[in-house]
Structures are given as C-alpha cells and as structure tokens.
Design a protein around this motif. Structure first.
Motif, short mmCIF file in Angstrom:
data_model
loop_
_atom_site.label_atom_id
_atom_site.label_comp_id
_atom_site.label_asym_id
_atom_site.label_seq_id
_atom_site.Cartn_x
_atom_site.Cartn_y
_atom_site.Cartn_z
N ILE A 20 0.69 -1.20 -0.16
CA ILE A 20 -0.08 0.06 -0.05
C ILE A 20 0.77 1.25 0.20
O ILE A 20 1.74 1.24 0.65
N LYS A 21 0.59 2.18 -0.75
CA LYS A 21 1.41 3.45 -0.76
C LYS A 21 0.18 4.84 -0.76
O LYS A 21 -0.72 4.57 -1.55
N THR A 22 0.60 5.58 0.06
CA THR A 22 -0.31 6.51 0.15
C THR A 22 0.50 7.87 -0.38
O THR A 22 1.55 8.03 0.06
N PHE A 23 -0.25 8.79 -1.07
CA PHE A 23 0.39 9.95 -1.87
C PHE A 23 -0.13 11.00 -1.19
O PHE A 23 -1.09 11.05 -0.36
N GLU A 24 0.66 12.19 -1.66
CA GLU A 24 -0.11 13.56 -1.13
C GLU A 24 -1.41 13.82 -1.44
O GLU A 24 -1.86 13.37 -2.47
N GLY A 25 -2.29 14.31 -0.48
CA GLY A 25 -3.62 14.35 -0.72
C GLY A 25 -4.32 13.16 -0.29
O GLY A 25 -5.68 13.21 -0.22
N GLY A 26 -3.66 11.99 0.13
CA GLY A 26 -4.45 10.98 0.84
C GLY A 26 -4.85 9.83 -0.06
O GLY A 26 -5.18 8.82 0.17
N LYS A 27 -4.56 10.08 -1.37
CA LYS A 27 -4.82 9.09 -2.46
C LYS A 27 -4.05 7.92 -2.40
O LYS A 27 -2.63 7.94 -2.10
N LYS A 28 -4.61 6.55 -2.33
CA LYS A 28 -3.89 5.34 -2.08
C LYS A 28 -4.03 4.50 -3.19
O LYS A 28 -4.82 4.50 -4.33
N LEU A 29 -2.74 3.73 -3.25
CA LEU A 29 -2.42 2.84 -4.44
C LEU A 29 -2.30 1.48 -3.79
O LEU A 29 -1.34 1.27 -2.64
N ALA A 30 -2.81 0.40 -4.15
CA ALA A 30 -2.55 -1.01 -3.78
C ALA A 30 -1.93 -1.85 -4.62
O ALA A 30 -2.58 -1.91 -5.89
N ASN A 31 -1.09 -2.51 -4.58
CA ASN A 31 -0.54 -3.62 -5.48
C ASN A 31 -0.47 -4.95 -4.93
O ASN A 31 0.05 -5.07 -3.72
N ILE A 32 -0.98 -5.96 -5.39
CA ILE A 32 -1.01 -7.27 -5.03
C ILE A 32 -0.55 -8.31 -6.18
O ILE A 32 -0.65 -7.78 -7.31
N THR A 33 -0.36 -9.35 -5.87
CA THR A 33 -0.35 -10.54 -6.91
C THR A 33 -1.36 -11.47 -6.60
O THR A 33 -1.77 -11.83 -5.57
N THR A 57 -3.31 -3.83 -9.73
CA THR A 57 -3.23 -2.37 -9.23
C THR A 57 -4.70 -2.02 -8.96
O THR A 57 -5.48 -2.14 -9.84
N ALA A 58 -4.81 -1.25 -7.63
CA ALA A 58 -6.13 -0.81 -7.42
C ALA A 58 -5.80 0.69 -6.80
O ALA A 58 -4.84 0.86 -5.81
N TRP A 59 -6.88 1.51 -6.85
CA TRP A 59 -6.66 3.06 -6.59
C TRP A 59 -7.88 3.55 -5.61
O TRP A 59 -9.01 2.70 -5.73
N GLY A 60 -7.60 4.51 -4.86
CA GLY A 60 -8.74 5.16 -4.02
C GLY A 60 -9.43 4.25 -3.09
O GLY A 60 -8.58 3.61 -2.46
N LYS A 61 -10.93 4.18 -3.44
CA LYS A 61 -11.56 3.43 -2.26
C LYS A 61 -11.27 1.93 -2.46
O LYS A 61 -11.41 1.07 -1.54
N LEU A 62 -11.15 1.34 -3.75
CA LEU A 62 -10.52 0.10 -3.80
C LEU A 62 -9.29 -0.41 -2.90
O LEU A 62 -9.07 -1.35 -2.52
N ALA A 63 -8.44 0.61 -3.21
CA ALA A 63 -7.18 0.47 -2.39
C ALA A 63 -7.39 0.37 -0.99
O ALA A 63 -6.60 -0.38 -0.24
N ASP A 64 -8.23 1.14 -0.56
CA ASP A 64 -8.50 1.27 1.09
C ASP A 64 -9.22 -0.22 1.38
O ASP A 64 -8.96 -0.68 2.46
#
Length: 110
Positions: A20-33, A57-64
C-alpha cells in the motif's frame, strides 16, 4: 459491445501481503499478486495443475478495501482492465509491465 472491450475478470488467491502506498492528498495505491489455478488432464492421463500469476493494481476506495480486508492467501474476485507500461531500471534497461487495474472487487471465502 463497447462494455466488453478490455475487460478482465479473475478469481484467485492473493500471493503476498498487499503493498500500500499513500500519496500527497491521501490518494492510495494497492499492489497485489493474484494466483489463478487451472486443472486439466494431459494426454498421458495425469492430472496437472497450472498456476498463473497476475499483477493487480487498485486506486482510491478499492485500495482502501484491500488495505483493510485483504491478506495473503485471501480468495478474491476482481474485474478490471489490462494495461501495459514500461520504465527504465537503475541500469538503464527498458522493463515492461503488464497489469490489471481493478474497477471492481469482491471478497470471497472466509
């Protein structure tokens, strides 16, 4: 038919703990296999299990959701689109990545 263009649906098991990575502004990125298994009988009559690994790869609410509920070994269903990208590694070699960007996620199993 436009709804069927570049659509991927997979059911499988998560191969490692989500990154899980969190960027400026709180946007999240999730990477899985994700591992998907196919079972078949070869022409010698032997049962064979073939595992394919997919980068997800998933962004935002899906990454949450992935951050809160997905762990290694969890069975999930995903829907998304297939993407390709490239980058230059630290040695200057061109590397290519194929991944699925998730648009929908369903938690399965326990």
């Amino acid at each position: 038919m436009n709804a069927l263009k570049n659509k991927v649906q997979l059911i499988g098991h998560v191969g490692q703990e989500p990154e899980i990575k969190t960027f400026e502004g709180g946007k999240k990125l999730a990477n899985i296999t994700l591992a998907t298994n196919e079972n078949y009988t070869n022409n010698k009559g032997e049962k064979v299990e073939q595992t394919e690994w997919h980068r997800i790869t998933a962004w935002g609410k899906l990454a949450d959701l992935i951050d809160k509920y997905v762990i290694k070994g969890k069975e999930i269903a995903i829907e998304g689109k297939l993407t390709h990208r490239s980058y230059d590694d630290k040695d200057g070699n061109k590397r290519y990545i194929t991944e699925i960007v998730v648009t929908d996620l369903l938690l399965l199993g326990k």
